[in-house]
Scaffold this motif. Structure first.
Motif, PDB file in Angstrom:
ATOM      1  N   LEU A 158      17.223   9.923  -0.815  1.00  0.00           N
ATOM      2  CA  LEU A 158      16.041   9.089  -1.078  1.00  0.00           C
ATOM      3  C   LEU A 158      15.674   9.220  -2.563  1.00  0.00           C
ATOM      4  N   PRO A 159      16.423   8.563  -3.430  1.00  0.00           N
ATOM      5  CA  PRO A 159      16.235   8.761  -4.873  1.00  0.00           C
ATOM      6  C   PRO A 159      14.883   8.304  -5.406  1.00  0.00           C
ATOM      7  N   LYS A 160      14.209   7.431  -4.660  1.00  0.00           N
ATOM      8  CA  LYS A 160      12.911   6.934  -5.144  1.00  0.00           C
ATOM      9  C   LYS A 160      11.729   7.715  -4.566  1.00  0.00           C
ATOM     10  N   ALA A 161      12.021   8.738  -3.766  1.00  0.00           N
ATOM     11  CA  ALA A 161      10.949   9.514  -3.139  1.00  0.00           C
ATOM     12  C   ALA A 161      10.712  10.823  -3.888  1.00  0.00           C
ATOM     13  N   SER A 162       9.463  11.295  -3.830  1.00  0.00           N
ATOM     14  CA  SER A 162       9.129  12.593  -4.410  1.00  0.00           C
ATOM     15  C   SER A 162       7.893  13.128  -3.692  1.00  0.00           C
ATOM     16  N   SER A 163       7.359  14.206  -4.208  1.00  0.00           N
ATOM     17  CA  SER A 163       6.190  14.844  -3.578  1.00  0.00           C
ATOM     18  C   SER A 163       5.253  15.370  -4.650  1.00  0.00           C
ATOM     19  N   LEU A 164       4.067  15.725  -4.225  1.00  0.00           N
ATOM     20  CA  LEU A 164       3.102  16.299  -5.161  1.00  0.00           C
ATOM     21  C   LEU A 164       3.644  17.600  -5.748  1.00  0.00           C
ATOM     22  N   ALA A 165       4.311  18.393  -4.906  1.00  0.00           N
ATOM     23  CA  ALA A 165       4.853  19.671  -5.385  1.00  0.00           C
ATOM     24  C   ALA A 165       5.948  19.455  -6.422  1.00  0.00           C
ATOM     25  N   ASN A 166       6.827  18.496  -6.178  1.00  0.00           N
ATOM     26  CA  ASN A 166       7.895  18.227  -7.148  1.00  0.00           C
ATOM     27  C   ASN A 166       7.336  17.719  -8.471  1.00  0.00           C
ATOM     28  N   ILE A 167       6.303  16.907  -8.394  1.00  0.00           N
ATOM     29  CA  ILE A 167       5.756  16.288  -9.604  1.00  0.00           C
ATOM     30  C   ILE A 167       4.925  17.271 -10.417  1.00  0.00           C
ATOM     31  N   THR A 168       4.186  18.135  -9.727  1.00  0.00           N
ATOM     32  CA  THR A 168       3.272  19.055 -10.422  1.00  0.00           C
ATOM     33  C   THR A 168       3.838  20.456 -10.603  1.00  0.00           C
ATOM     34  N   GLY A 169       4.826  20.825  -9.770  1.00  0.00           N
ATOM     35  CA  GLY A 169       5.365  22.180  -9.837  1.00  0.00           C
ATOM     36  C   GLY A 169       4.533  23.207  -9.110  1.00  0.00           C
ATOM     37  N   ARG A 170       3.583  22.759  -8.308  1.00  0.00           N
ATOM     38  CA  ARG A 170       2.765  23.712  -7.555  1.00  0.00           C
ATOM     39  C   ARG A 170       2.584  23.253  -6.115  1.00  0.00           C
ATOM     40  N   ALA A 171       2.249  24.214  -5.265  1.00  0.00           N
ATOM     41  CA  ALA A 171       2.043  23.923  -3.843  1.00  0.00           C
ATOM     42  C   ALA A 171       0.595  23.522  -3.594  1.00  0.00           C
ATOM     43  N   PHE A 172       0.392  22.754  -2.510  1.00  0.00           N
ATOM     44  CA  PHE A 172      -0.940  22.277  -2.152  1.00  0.00           C
ATOM     45  C   PHE A 172      -1.277  22.698  -0.720  1.00  0.00           C
ATOM     46  N   LYS A 173      -2.569  22.847  -0.459  1.00  0.00           N
ATOM     47  CA  LYS A 173      -3.035  23.152   0.899  1.00  0.00           C
ATOM     48  C   LYS A 173      -3.216  21.835   1.654  1.00  0.00           C
ATOM     49  N   ILE A 174      -2.404  21.640   2.679  1.00  0.00           N
ATOM     50  CA  ILE A 174      -2.353  20.353   3.363  1.00  0.00           C
ATOM     51  C   ILE A 174      -3.656  20.036   4.076  1.00  0.00           C
ATOM     52  N   LYS A 175      -4.216  20.997   4.787  1.00  0.00           N
ATOM     53  CA  LYS A 175      -5.468  20.740   5.513  1.00  0.00           C
ATOM     54  C   LYS A 175      -6.616  20.430   4.539  1.00  0.00           C
ATOM     55  N   LYS A 176      -6.605  21.050   3.380  1.00  0.00           N
ATOM     56  CA  LYS A 176      -7.627  20.758   2.364  1.00  0.00           C
ATOM     57  C   LYS A 176      -7.495  19.318   1.883  1.00  0.00           C
ATOM     58  N   ASN A 235       0.801  -1.231   0.000  1.00  0.00           N
ATOM     59  CA  ASN A 235       0.000   0.000   0.000  1.00  0.00           C
ATOM     60  C   ASN A 235       0.834   1.282   0.000  1.00  0.00           C
ATOM     61  N   ASP A 236       1.902   1.319  -0.795  1.00  0.00           N
ATOM     62  CA  ASP A 236       2.603   2.579  -1.043  1.00  0.00           C
ATOM     63  C   ASP A 236       1.945   3.271  -2.233  1.00  0.00           C
ATOM     64  N   ILE A 237       2.016   4.597  -2.226  1.00  0.00           N
ATOM     65  CA  ILE A 237       1.464   5.376  -3.331  1.00  0.00           C
ATOM     66  C   ILE A 237       2.616   5.845  -4.215  1.00  0.00           C
ATOM     67  N   ILE A 238       2.540   5.509  -5.500  1.00  0.00           N
ATOM     68  CA  ILE A 238       3.602   5.799  -6.464  1.00  0.00           C
ATOM     69  C   ILE A 238       3.053   6.695  -7.568  1.00  0.00           C
ATOM     70  N   ILE A 239       3.807   7.758  -7.878  1.00  0.00           N
ATOM     71  CA  ILE A 239       3.477   8.586  -9.040  1.00  0.00           C
ATOM     72  C   ILE A 239       4.722   8.687  -9.909  1.00  0.00           C
ATOM     73  N   GLU A 240       4.575   8.304 -11.159  1.00  0.00           N
ATOM     74  CA  GLU A 240       5.707   8.327 -12.104  1.00  0.00           C
ATOM     75  C   GLU A 240       6.927   7.631 -11.511  1.00  0.00           C
ATOM     76  N   ARG A 241       6.677   6.455 -10.902  1.00  0.00           N
ATOM     77  CA  ARG A 241       7.712   5.580 -10.353  1.00  0.00           C
ATOM     78  C   ARG A 241       8.424   6.178  -9.141  1.00  0.00           C
ATOM     79  N   LYS A 242       7.855   7.191  -8.531  1.00  0.00           N
ATOM     80  CA  LYS A 242       8.393   7.794  -7.320  1.00  0.00           C
ATOM     81  C   LYS A 242       7.402   7.597  -6.173  1.00  0.00           C
ATOM     82  N   LYS A 243       7.923   7.242  -4.995  1.00  0.00           N
ATOM     83  CA  LYS A 243       7.051   7.067  -3.839  1.00  0.00           C
ATOM     84  C   LYS A 243       6.671   8.418  -3.259  1.00  0.00           C
TER      85      LYS A 243
END
Length: 245
Positions: free
Chosen positions: A144-162, A102-110
């Protein structure tokens, strides 16, 4: 959803489990959130590293009705599917997958991990503490070469509480009626998102040599089904094999 927000905590799962063991009555979907988790844990005690104030780290209490332990893996399918549903609504261009279990992967990055800890009485799951970590606005993953984030993948920031509210809404929707849900009903969708299904992959077993194989799916009790290079069909339980990618 009743929300407890803590400025900092070692692990939201540990905090919530302590509440479960100390309080007589707790509401369903009681959720513990912190922007600073100092000692988060993943499957089998693996450390979950999270930069302060940039990611979504929370745990929620699920109190099912008449859910037998034979259906435990249904939870392990529904929870990541709820997260995937939320991510797909964020206009993320990359391919979103669930890496067994149950890991979440986007474009082969966790980008996320899930830890479900069940409290059992007899043959029933009476409570589940569901911990979710999602890399949201963190930019640096040094070492952590296999790790990433929504911001890195999309280029935009997200509201965490939302995002927290959206994930919780999706969880409540997905888990409604779970006791009457069959493995087959969930599996059809889960296998669509199963990372590396049907593709040649490298595997590292707990004992023995690395081998090549193809993920064919999972069993109702959560074992990974792999066809080896010798055309032998094998089943692996959690932590018996590691998918190398």
């Amino acid at each position: 959803m009743k929300l407890i927000t803590l400025p900092s905590i070692d692990s939201t799962n540990r905090y919530l489990k302590d509440l479960v063991h100390s309080e007589a009555v707790l509401p369903n979907y009681l959720t513990v959130f912190t922007p600073v988790q100092t000692a988060g844990v993943g499957q089998y005690g693996a450390k979950w590293q999270s930069e302060p104030n940039t990611n979504l780290t929370f745990s929620t209490l699920f109190i099912p009705k008449n859910l037998t332990i034979e259906k435990a893996f249904i939870l392990n399918m529904l929870v990541p599917l709820a997260v995937v549903k939320v991510l797909k609504a964020q206009d993320i261009a990359g391919e979103i997958k669930i890496k067994w279990p149950n890991d979440i992967i986007i474009e082969r990055k966790k980008v996320g991990g899930i830890l479900i800890e069940n409290i059992i009485q007899g043959q029933q799951i009476v409570k589940s503490v569901i911990g979710i970590g999602l890399n949201v606005n963190q930019r640096d993953f040094n070492g952590l070469p296999k790790a990433s984030s929504l911001a890195n993948i999309t280029g935009r920031a997200f509201k965490i509480k939302k995002l927290l509210k959206e994930v919780m809404n999706a969880l409540e929707e997905m888990l409604e009626g779970v006791s009457a849900t069959s493995f087959e009903q969930v599996y059809e969708e889960y296998q669509e998102y199963l990372f590396q299904r049907g593709k040649v992959s490298a595997f590292r077993p707990k004992t023995g040599k690395d081998f090549m194989g193809i993920i064919r799916g999972v069993t109702p009790n959560g074992a990974l089904i792999v066809a080896t290079e010798t055309e032998e069909i094998k089943q692996f339980q959690l932590k018996e094999v590691e998918l190398l990618y």
